[in-house]
Write a protein that holds these residues in place. Structure first.
Motif: not given
Lengths: 500, 500
Positions: A18-19, A21-22, A25-26, A241, B22, B25-26, B41-42, B44-45, B48-49
């Motif tokens: 997940a990290i 994937g972040a 995206l960045l 991803v 981050a 931004l997501l 998916v987003r 999950e990201q 996680a953050l």
């Protein structure tokens, strides 16, 4: 809920996925959307996410869980075992590159990249040399610790980061087989093509339309626009991803095919990501099998399929629809001859299918010599010029068109370069088998039917994920180990016999 | 390099800032760019953050560093002490909400949000009730642990998450002062306005132009487009961090002002973020001082300045340039009367400056009763209808226009709602002082010169960051504690006396 050490490991790697994937995206946002002035802030964010991933992989807790899972291997199924092996691999790489080294490398490459650009603009290697020396010294340290951890030679350890499983011994053998035939093939191809120069293809392409054509092609290939996007950036790329894939390309108003070929290249990688085993999508075993395999999927779509008569036969009416392209220069045979044109040139990024490997193999030799200590950084420009002239009969006019032309070394990307040629060899071997299994493939492509193509790739390549080594994957898919023979057959047929 | 415990803390919070940036931004990408199918998916990201941030704040190491820094407080400077206090505040909030509770709440609200939408579409509260009950039960648990950790009453502890420093005792007093005058003011304003209805403003607005007008206005206000963007999304929002601010709005082809007012609202927040103390931008003390202050900056720009004659005088030629707007309906006085129209309506998001607080104060009362146990979730629809009728003389036709109209409760946003009205009160008190200090302000705004305005805001509000409590900040800026009197004076002048 009690869970086994192995299940806890999966949970940790789910976080990692997940990290990452972040972070991806960045990177996409930085290339497509981000205001120019925000690069420093984005750099901090990406560094923080990288560091989180590194910490996660190097905690004693993770290593304990790996040890306890290994002690219970008999209770694991085949994919779980493969997953555990890949987890260990990622952990080994992370532990071998301590955060202090990673940070020093990040700082050195950030400066080197700026100096490289100045040096390239002035074509003055001396401006760049001390910074490249520092990057090389730090990368040598990294190669040394990786080497000890992985039991590989230092430069092999660098390759392992990008294309796990490939070592110089195998690469040398493959590249030598190519090198033996290539100079002669390039000469003959240029002579043959000189006898029938294509009509220039310079359609008036409006700003909006290259995108609409690219989207139409991606849709036909099966790219899922409900879980992905196509955008524009300075360099084509694939980020994101599974579940949110971000393809970018760069449209050039003077070249009606530049953007489209970039799209095919990146869509090849995106389709690979899309076809990875979904059940394992957030685990190491569900990742792609390295850069060489990834490049093979890009080249298969861009070069083997995209630059072929059957594909152009299908594309022809789309060109008419989206570009309003009519006239003899837009006939299939003329487009095909245009897209397979062989030219000797100094710039890698403008090279064609036959001369591209020459660029790559030169760099590979130079990298090996830098890391075995036989080539000091200061001698690089001369070694480049000599090597290039010897291999392609052309001496670069200056260092900007020589060893300064690309950013890779400035950013510390050593060990990456052989994957470009390996990708082509793998693509050729896969495609030869694929065409043998599917006698109708050309006709399907002419009809815009790509289902059988991707079914085969999913079954034999994409769906394997990282459960096998690259070598095992290729052997399973093609019933043979990887050799250069299929690529040489392909090149000979396409460029000397006019087949393809 | 040896570093003090305090310096190590700053390093930890720098990481936190980067990860939160981050995540922001997501969220922006999810609202503006992301394909619809990628929401899972987003999710999950982002989870996680969030979890990384939570882990970072709750490690024993961080608490040890805080303790050791507190023991060395005599060596810290004023801003460092304020930073340490804010670090402790963030740590206390995180420790009081264990990850297991956060995870259960995330799961419950994800389901509740889906059920809420169904319930709203069918106007059937019963579909939503059991899920809201679970969200309330979990939020009550959270309020309880927060309450013990912070030494606040449970609902005050929830408010503290959004607008630190504000408690019900103060809010009740402020809201009561507003409530005593508001119903009568609304009646009088509607009567007065009925006597002079404005001409309808329905320009033919093309798709491209509302954006170009909005960008021109943002530029004039000082928004840095080299470190920020304006895009479109379903709901106006401000994401990103100092150095890369992402404002979004929603343009409505039928309403030439909807998108622009959203832009002014969000730009107010963005300018706040931009004016935060740069030297502390990645530290807790460099953050904004909570939702109420943030809303005050949005309302100051959208309502106090944007919906005023001086601003519309400046805007008039821009409307002509970007909308081709001519004719009597586009005269300043007609636009002004259009933009300050008071109407009784059931929907909060469509409410005007005078009726908006009525919506908010009702919700605030209902939230308090939910959390003191005197209002069971099942009785919410009736309590809403009764309360709304009593306060605004209007009974919602159904629950979709009643307690189901907004998503806040479904996603567990309790304690957030009073900041909407607090923001208006703070804006009024700041603006009254600002206009007293700057007699020329109206003329400057008419001339499109916003420098003095933002200089004052940066000196008195933005640049303070979180170094003072909201109450101290307001008292320093205006020489008085926060009261409702300036807002009541503002409303009376604008809606009953025709001044503004």
């Amino acid at each position: 809920m009690a869970s086994t050490p192995y299940q806890q490991l999966e949970q940790e790697f789910r976080r990692l996925h997940a990290i990452r994937g972040a972070a991806s995206l960045l990177r996409w946002d930085a290339a497509v959307m981000m205001p120019r002035g925000s690069a420093d802030v984005r750099g901090e964010q990406l560094a923080a996410l990288d560091s989180e991933c590194h910490v996660l992989l190097t905690t004693p807790k993770l290593s304990r869980l790996i040890e306890r899972s290994q002690a219970m291997e008999s209770q694991l199924e085949e994919w779980q075992l493969a997953n555990l092996r890949e987890m260990r691999r990622e952990r080994d790489h992370a532990i071998a590159t301590p955060l202090s080294l990673v940070t020093r490398l990040a700082r050195a490459t950030a400066i080197a990249e700026v100096r490289w650009l100045e040096a390239k603009q002035e074509s003055n290697f001396a401006l760049f040399a001390p910074h490249l020396e520092e990057v090389v010294a730090l990368t040598r340290d990294k190669a040394q610790v990786l080497s000890q951890a992985l039991g590989l030679a230092p430069y092999d350890a660098l390759i392992d980061e990008f294309s796990p499983g490939f070592v110089c011994a195998e690469i040398d053998q493959l590249f030598n087989a190519v090198s033996r035939r290539l100079p002669q093939m390039i000469r003959e191809a240029i002579e043959l093509q000189a006898a029938r120069p294509p009509l220039p293809v310079l359609g008036k392409v409006s700003v909006a339309k290259p995108r609409s054509l690219a989207v139409a092609v991606m849709r036909a290939l099966g790219f899922p626009f409900d879980r992905g996007r196509l955008d524009e950036s300075d360099h084509p790329s694939t980020e994101g991803v599974w579940g949110d894939l971000r393809v970018t390309t760069r449209f050039d108003m003077k070249d009606p095919f530049a953007g489209l070929m970039g799209v095919l290249h990146e869509t090849g990688q995106a389709m690979y990501d899309l076809g990875l085993p979904v059940a394992w999508r957030d685990q190491p075993v569900g990742r792609d099998r390295g850069m060489a395999l990834e490049e093979s999927q890009s080249l298969l779509l861009e070069v083997f399929i995209g630059r072929s008569r059957p594909f152009l036969t299908w594309l022809r009416p789309l060109l008419e629809k989206h570009y309003g392209a009519t006239g003899p220069e837009w006939e299939v045979e003329n487009l095909y001859q245009t897209l397979i044109r062989v030219r000797r040139g100094a710039i890698r990024s403008e090279a064609d299918e036959l001369t591209y490997p020459v660029h790559i193999m030169l760099r590979y030799e130079l990298e090996k010599r830098i890391f075995d200590g036989s080539l000091p950084v200061r001698d690089l420009p001369e070694a480049w010029r000599d090597g290039f002239e010897q291999r392609l009969g052309l001496r670069p006019a200056n260092d900007a068109e020589g060893c300064l032309q690309d950013v890779h070394w400035a950013i510390g990307s050593f060990g990456f370069v052989p994957s470009y040629v390996l990708g082509g060899l793998i693509a050729a071997q896969l495609y030869e088998t694929l065409r043998r299994d599917h006698a109708d493939l050309d006709r399907e492509i002419e009809g815009g039917r790509f289902g059988a193509l991707f079914d085969w790739l999913r079954a034999n390549v994409h769906g394997v994920g990282a459960s096998l080594s690259a070598q095992e994957l290729i052997r399973n898919a093609t019933s043979r180990p990887l050799t250069a023979a299929p690529w040489l057959r392909h090149a000979e047929a396409k460029y000397l016999e006019g087949i393809g």
